[in-house]
Each structure stands twice: as structure tokens, then as C-alpha cells.
Design an enzyme around this catalytic site. Structure first.
Site, short mmCIF file in Angstrom:
data_model
loop_
_atom_site.label_atom_id
_atom_site.label_comp_id
_atom_site.label_asym_id
_atom_site.label_seq_id
_atom_site.Cartn_x
_atom_site.Cartn_y
_atom_site.Cartn_z
N GLY A 10 56.50 64.36 44.64
CA GLY A 10 56.50 64.71 46.05
C GLY A 10 56.69 63.50 46.95
N PHE A 11 56.84 63.76 48.21
CA PHE A 11 57.14 62.73 49.21
C PHE A 11 56.08 61.62 49.22
CE2 PHE A 11 56.94 62.03 54.07
CZ PHE A 11 57.65 60.85 53.99
N ILE A 12 54.84 62.00 49.49
CA ILE A 12 53.79 60.99 49.63
C ILE A 12 53.40 60.42 48.27
CG2 ILE A 12 51.42 60.58 50.42
CD1 ILE A 12 51.92 62.80 52.52
N TYR A 152 47.22 77.99 54.78
CA TYR A 152 47.38 76.60 54.36
C TYR A 152 46.19 75.76 54.81
CZ TYR A 152 49.03 71.76 54.55
OH TYR A 152 49.14 70.39 54.43
N LYS A 156 43.05 74.06 52.47
CA LYS A 156 42.68 72.66 52.49
C LYS A 156 41.21 72.47 52.87
CE LYS A 156 46.21 70.19 51.21
NZ LYS A 156 46.07 69.29 50.05
#
Length: 337
Positions: A10-12, A152, A156
Site C-alpha cells: 500500500g501507499f503508506i 470506515y 477504525k
């Protein structure tokens, strides 16, 4: 040290793993390579990591019973950074089950793995969306976060609550952090900056929600990774320790704290598009839309706790970060300047 990082395709996760490898650490990477967005982009990130010494990749879904615990037993990492998640606010309106599975059940399996094998520090990625209906700006970690607007955000918040309970029951030093609109090279194709860039270059109109008035605390990826890397060495102390400042969220009953990671300098989406047009050298056709369900009009991070803990806060302005993203985009997708 040996790190176990979830979401390394993934991006991070990609950027953090690369930073750790460059610093000489060993990184055990986990990713399920889901098709929520372009898998080819995820594989390209992984290919760069796999070319670096000290990296090993493991492909499975975190919610698979026992898989993460088995990996913990086989690799015995000192630090776990849990970044894998089903992301996206609007996608959660149509596919809520993906968030319960990936973000709730997946996080549970990570916590079970950390319970089975002692770690020096567990770091867990949450989101600024957790602040939900809170309207007080800037968003402070001490604000109540009890009004999530999407599944979402709710998933979290559930992860935060579970992580705190595990920290209390099994004394797992845990830092949860709430990210604010992260962007930069190798970014996610479902996010506004990436979408706008692709459409503007293709001559397609872009949908601008809240008529461009929405305000976001844009956080450049290098600044985010720097913040996480500094937090690694500051695990929360056991209950009874003194807070570092009045802004501290140190739990009175667990080695646990929550930290915002954002720059604290929000700008409007309209101003972001202006900066993108300047970087691209062309103008967008803007279709102004109302704010969709689940979106908020403004995000802004309080940076006091992050500064008190690590002496640093994200600082790259969009005038520098957006051109860096555009340069990467043109190179990766071979578009003419």
C-alpha cells in the site's frame, strides 16, 4: 531492529518500509494485494522493496485465522506497524462488509499475534475520519470521538478500542495514530489528487465536492513517515507514568496513547486544485457538487502532542508536495510534460 509492517504494498506501508530498510532495519512485509485499486501499482511498489536487502514479503489476508500469529512466531519482530486496512470513505457506503472484515477482524488478528509474541512497540494506523461529527477545530486527540459518520470511521474506532483493551490486558505498548489526508508519490488512485491528475491530463471534468469549499489538512507522505519513524522509539510507558504535557493522551490504565499526524495547516480543496493546475501546466474543468454523505466540511489536526513527543510535525506545503507528486505521476505513467 526487525519490523513487521502490514500493508507494505500500500501507499503508506511502502514508503515506511522503504524508509526503514534504508536505515538498515529488517522489514517483514504483509499484504493481501486486494483489488480495491490497481494491483499493478501495488506490485510495482513491492518490486522496489523486494530489490532492497532486508525485506521479505508475505501475501495473505490478515483476517485469515491464525496466519498473522504464525508469522509472528516465525519471524519474531521487535516492532509491529499495522497499516493494512480497507480504506476509502465513499467505498464504505456500498461495501460495508469489507471494512468489518479487513479493519475489525484483521486488526483483531494482529492484536492476537502481538499477544502471543511480546513486542517492544505496536503502532496502529487509525484515521482523522474517527473525529466524525466533531465540529471543534483543530481536532484534538482529547476530543470525544463518538460520532462516526461512516462504517470506515466506525471500523477504525473499533480498532482503537480493541487495541486499548489488549494494551491493558497484556501490557502491549501501543501507539495509535490518526492520519490526515496523506498524499504524495506512489499515492492511492482512489484519492482526490490522483483522480484529479488523471482526469485533468485526459481532458475530463473533475467532480469538486462542497463546491471546493471543503478544507483538508493535507499531509505529505515523507512528513508522515518521518513522524512514524520518530514515534517508534517512544513506546507509551506503563500506567502511572506522568504525561509528557497537557496534550498527552496516555491512558491511565494501559501503555497506550493516541497521536494525530497532520500538519495543522489546512487548505481548501479549491486551493489544492489551483496548485495542481500550476504543477500540471493546464486547467481543470470543474463540476461543482454538494458534499456527499459521510464527508466532512473540514479537517484540521492539532499538532501539539506530536510536537511534544518527537519535536517535529509535518511541514511540507502543497506548493512543494503537489509538484513532487506530479513529477512522479508523469514518470511512472509516462505522460508528456
Amino acid at each position: 531492529m526487525r519490523f513487521l509492517v502490514t500493508g507494505t504494498a500500500g501507499f503508506i506501508g511502502f514508503h515506511l518500509a522503504r524508509r526503514l530498510l534504508q536505515a538498515g532495519h529488517e522489514v517483514v512485509g504483509v499484504d493481501g494485494l486486494t483489488d480495491y485499486y490497481d494491483v499493478a501499482l501495488k506490485r510495482a511498489r513491492l518490486a522496489l522493496l523486494e530489490a532492497m536487502p532486508g525485506f521479505s514479503a508475505h501475501a495473505f489476508m490478515l483476517e485469515e485465522p491464525g496466519a498473522f500469529t504464525a508469522l509472528m512466531a516465525g519471524t519474531r519482530p521487535e516492532v509491529v506497524v499495522h497499516l493494512a486496512a480497507q480504506a476509502g470513505v465513499r467505498y464504505s457506503l456500498q461495501h460495508p462488509e469489507a471494512y468489518v472484515s479487513g479493519n475489525v477482524v484483521g486488526t483483531f488478528q494482529v492484536l492476537e499475534g502481538c499477544r502471543s509474541h511480546t513486542v517492544r512497540h505496536l503502532l496502529f494506523a487509525s484515521t482523522s475520519s474517527a473525529y466524525g461529527g466533531n465540529r471543534a477545530a483543530p481536532f484534538r486527540e482529547t476530543d470525544r470521538a463518538v460520532w462516526p459518520l461512516t462504517i470506515y470511521a466506525a471500523s477504525k474506532l473499533a480498532g482503537e478500542a480493541m487495541a486499548h483493551s489488549y494494551a491493558h490486558l497484556w501490557q502491549i505498548p501501543t501507539t495509535a495514530f490518526r492520519f490526515f489526508t496523506v498524499y504524495g508519490p506512489w499515492g492511492r488512485p482512489d484519492m482526490a489528487l490522483f483522480l484529479f491528475t488523471r482526469k485533468i491530463l485526459a481532458g475530463e471534468p473533475i467532480d469538486v465536492y462542497d463546491h471546493g469549499r471543503a478544507v483538508r489538512d493535507f499531509t505529505y507522505i515523507d512528513d508522515l513517515v518521518e513522524s512514524i519513524a520518530r514515534l517508534v522509539d517512544i513506546p507509551p510507558p506503563p500506567p502511572g507514568a506522568d504525561p509528557v504535557s497537557a496534550a498527552d493522551t496516555l491512558s491511565p490504565v494501559a501503555p497506550y496513547r493516541m497521536v494525530n499526524i497532520g500538519g495543522g495547516r489546512p487548505v481548501s480543496v479549491s486551493a489544492m486544485i489551483d496548485a495542481l493546475e500550476d504543477a500540471l501546466g493546464c486547467r481543470a474543468v470543474r463540476h461543482l457538487r454538494d458534499l456527499p454523505p459521510g464527508d466532512v466540511a473540514q479537517t484540521e489536526a492539532s499538532t501539539a502532542l506530536l510536537r511534544d513527543l518527537v519535536g517535529y510535525v509535518p511541514q511540507t506545503p502543497i506548493e512543494a508536495g503537489i509538484p513532487a507528486f506530479v513529477a512522479w505521476y508523469r514518470e511512472h505513467y509516462r505522460t508528456d510534460p
